[in-house]
Design an enzyme around this catalytic site. Structure first.
Site, PDB file in Angstrom:
ATOM      1  N   CYS A 267      77.451  11.890  65.558  1.00 41.25           N
ATOM      2  CA  CYS A 267      77.391  12.129  66.997  1.00 41.25           C
ATOM      3  C   CYS A 267      76.596  11.019  67.704  1.00 41.25           C
ATOM      4  O   CYS A 267      77.056   9.900  67.811  1.00 41.25           O
ATOM      5  CB  CYS A 267      76.825  13.526  67.269  1.00 41.25           C
ATOM      6  SG  CYS A 267      77.196  14.154  68.923  1.00 41.25           S
ATOM      7  N   HIS A 360      80.387  16.861  63.872  1.00 46.09           N
ATOM      8  CA  HIS A 360      79.302  17.548  63.167  1.00 46.09           C
ATOM      9  C   HIS A 360      79.773  18.115  61.830  1.00 46.09           C
ATOM     10  O   HIS A 360      80.301  19.231  61.783  1.00 46.09           O
ATOM     11  CB  HIS A 360      78.761  18.691  64.032  1.00 46.09           C
ATOM     12  CG  HIS A 360      78.041  18.242  65.262  1.00 46.09           C
ATOM     13  ND1 HIS A 360      76.695  18.455  65.466  1.00 46.09           N
ATOM     14  CD2 HIS A 360      78.467  17.570  66.348  1.00 46.09           C
ATOM     15  CE1 HIS A 360      76.334  17.944  66.629  1.00 46.09           C
ATOM     16  NE2 HIS A 360      77.398  17.402  67.190  1.00 46.09           N
ATOM     17  N   GLU A 362      78.090  19.349  59.488  1.00 50.17           N
ATOM     18  CA  GLU A 362      77.294  20.486  58.972  1.00 50.17           C
ATOM     19  C   GLU A 362      77.937  21.823  59.314  1.00 50.17           C
ATOM     20  O   GLU A 362      77.586  22.854  58.733  1.00 50.17           O
ATOM     21  CB  GLU A 362      75.862  20.424  59.522  1.00 50.17           C
ATOM     22  CG  GLU A 362      75.673  20.952  60.926  1.00 50.17           C
ATOM     23  CD  GLU A 362      76.249  20.077  61.998  1.00 50.17           C
ATOM     24  OE1 GLU A 362      76.577  20.604  63.086  1.00 50.17           O
ATOM     25  OE2 GLU A 362      76.378  18.851  61.765  1.00 50.17           O
TER      26      GLU A 362
END
Length: 401
Positions: A267, A360, A362
């Site tokens: 990001c 992202h 995660e």
């Protein structure tokens, strides 16, 4: 855990004079920020606690919000960072075995001014056509102020362009996330220095689950701070604000690249790598925010559904390898492309151990299509260590001769 039934009138006022009327939700008062929409159908708690939403008023496109309440496990940081919250149909009573509070209560606890009963479909279409813009939510006594005055107040706030927010959201003190605390019982092979520009809690956890020790450092960490950790790799996190203001972090990444230390950014960390290589960044019309964003991995030809939250992007050649504008960093290739609008979603350095993505991996919340990127960074660190050992052995042999 019944949500508070609000009767106070509330207004969402946009900089172009468009007004959406509703009822208050969460705290009563006034708030300002950039109005943006998020297309996630779930994960509102993770969205609200994502530091990348600092100074933004979130519009949820999914109509029913708050039905699973709030718990202490799913937050991505210590607080709600969103400046304001806009929903269509707020749940009156949460229903989930993990719920500990209602979302309304959580918004009140953190002083987040929101508005419900808004036609979020019409609002989203407006923002999609006109772009993300300055906005304000006014409830209670403030809602009775003449609209012309409210529009003037909204336009008086600073735009997102030019805002440097890393210092606002970053940790104040360094801390370490240990693999043993996240289910890993083997020997720690690597440690990394993670620069917190608004890091989500799940990110260092994903590394720790794979046996990587994570030294989380404040936004203004120096190259010497990184070296002091003994880390074998450097990670730059997501975060809010304009990457054009991140000059300190850009210079830090250039030092990392010059030292040939493995680098991984997501990001904001992708935008900073782009700037470090010499590329520019620009503001998107309305950004990418949600957990259903399709991205093409150019190396494999596979499409990954990703979680994203960004309003800026890297301006780099989308086809083929090219020499970085700062040519000492060698060749660079755009590795990932958004299938919605062809925005650059990833970079890979072909002559250095560095890569980044705009989304992202995660997945908090969101799909797990991109979780392999954590393993990829481990492989990059392993390869860099092998290469360094080989170079050292060759040098020693030549000295003996």
């Amino acid at each position: 855990m019944t949500a508070v039934l609000r009767t106070e009138p509330a207004l969402l006022v946009l900089e172009d004079g468009r007004v959406f009327r509703g009822r208050s939700y969460g705290a009563v008062g006034t708030t300002f920020g950039e109005a943006v929409f998020s297309t996630g159908m779930s994960g509102y708690q993770e969205t609200l606690t994502d530091p990348s939403y600092a100074k933004q008023i979130i519009v949820q496109t999914f109509p029913h919000i708050g039905n699973t309440g709030v718990n202490d496990e799913d937050a991505e940081s210590s607080r709600i960072w969103a400046a304001g919250y806009v929903v269509r149909d707020a749940a009156r009573r949460p229903s989930n075995w993990r719920a500990q509070r209602s979302l309304d209560e959580e918004l009140i606890n953190f002083g987040v001014v929101g508005i419900q009963h808004v036609d979020t479909r019409a609002l989203t279409r407006h923002l999609r056509d006109r772009g993300a813009m300055k906005a304000g939510v006014f409830s209670g006594e403030a809602a009775a102020t003449p609209v012309a005055e409210l529009v003037a107040q909204v336009n008086a706030q600073a735009p997102m362009e030019g805002l440097n927010l890393s210092a606002v959201v970053s940790t104040k003190e360094a801390y370490t996330v240990e693999p043993k605390d996240h289910g890993f019982d083997g020997e720690v092979e690597f440690s990394i220095a993670a620069i917190d520009l608004g890091i989500k809690a799940m990110t260092p956890q994903r590394f720790a689950e794979r046996g990587v020790r994570v030294h989380v450092l404040p936004y203004n960490a120096t190259f010497q701070d990184i070296a002091a950790t003994g880390a074998q790799g450097v990670f730059l996190s997501n975060g809010p604000g304009d990457p054009a203001t991140a000059n300190v972090q850009v210079e830090l990444v250039r030092q990392v690249l010059d030292a040939k230390i493995p680098y991984f950014g997501i990001c904001f960390g992708n935008q900073i790598l782009g700037r470090a290589l010499g590329y520019g960044t620009y503001k998107l019309r309305y950004g990418h925010r949600g957990i259903n964003q399709p991205v093409l991995d150019k190396a494999t030809g596979k499409v990954e559904i990703t979680s994203q939250n960004h309003g800026f992007a890297v301006d780099a050649p989308r086809e083929g390898a090219s020499l970085a504008p700062l040519d000492r960093f060698g060749r660079v290739e755009v590795s990932h492309i958004s299938l919605n609008d062809q925005v650059v979603e990833g970079l890979v350095c072909l002559d250095l151990p560095a890569f980044s993505v705009q989304y992202h991996p995660e997945a908090a919340s969101g799909p797990h299509d991109a979780s392999h990127l954590f393993d990829r960074f481990i492989d990059v660190m392993r390869a860099a260590g092998t290469a360094a050992a080989s170079t050292s052995t060759t040098a020693s042999t030549q000295e003996e001769k």
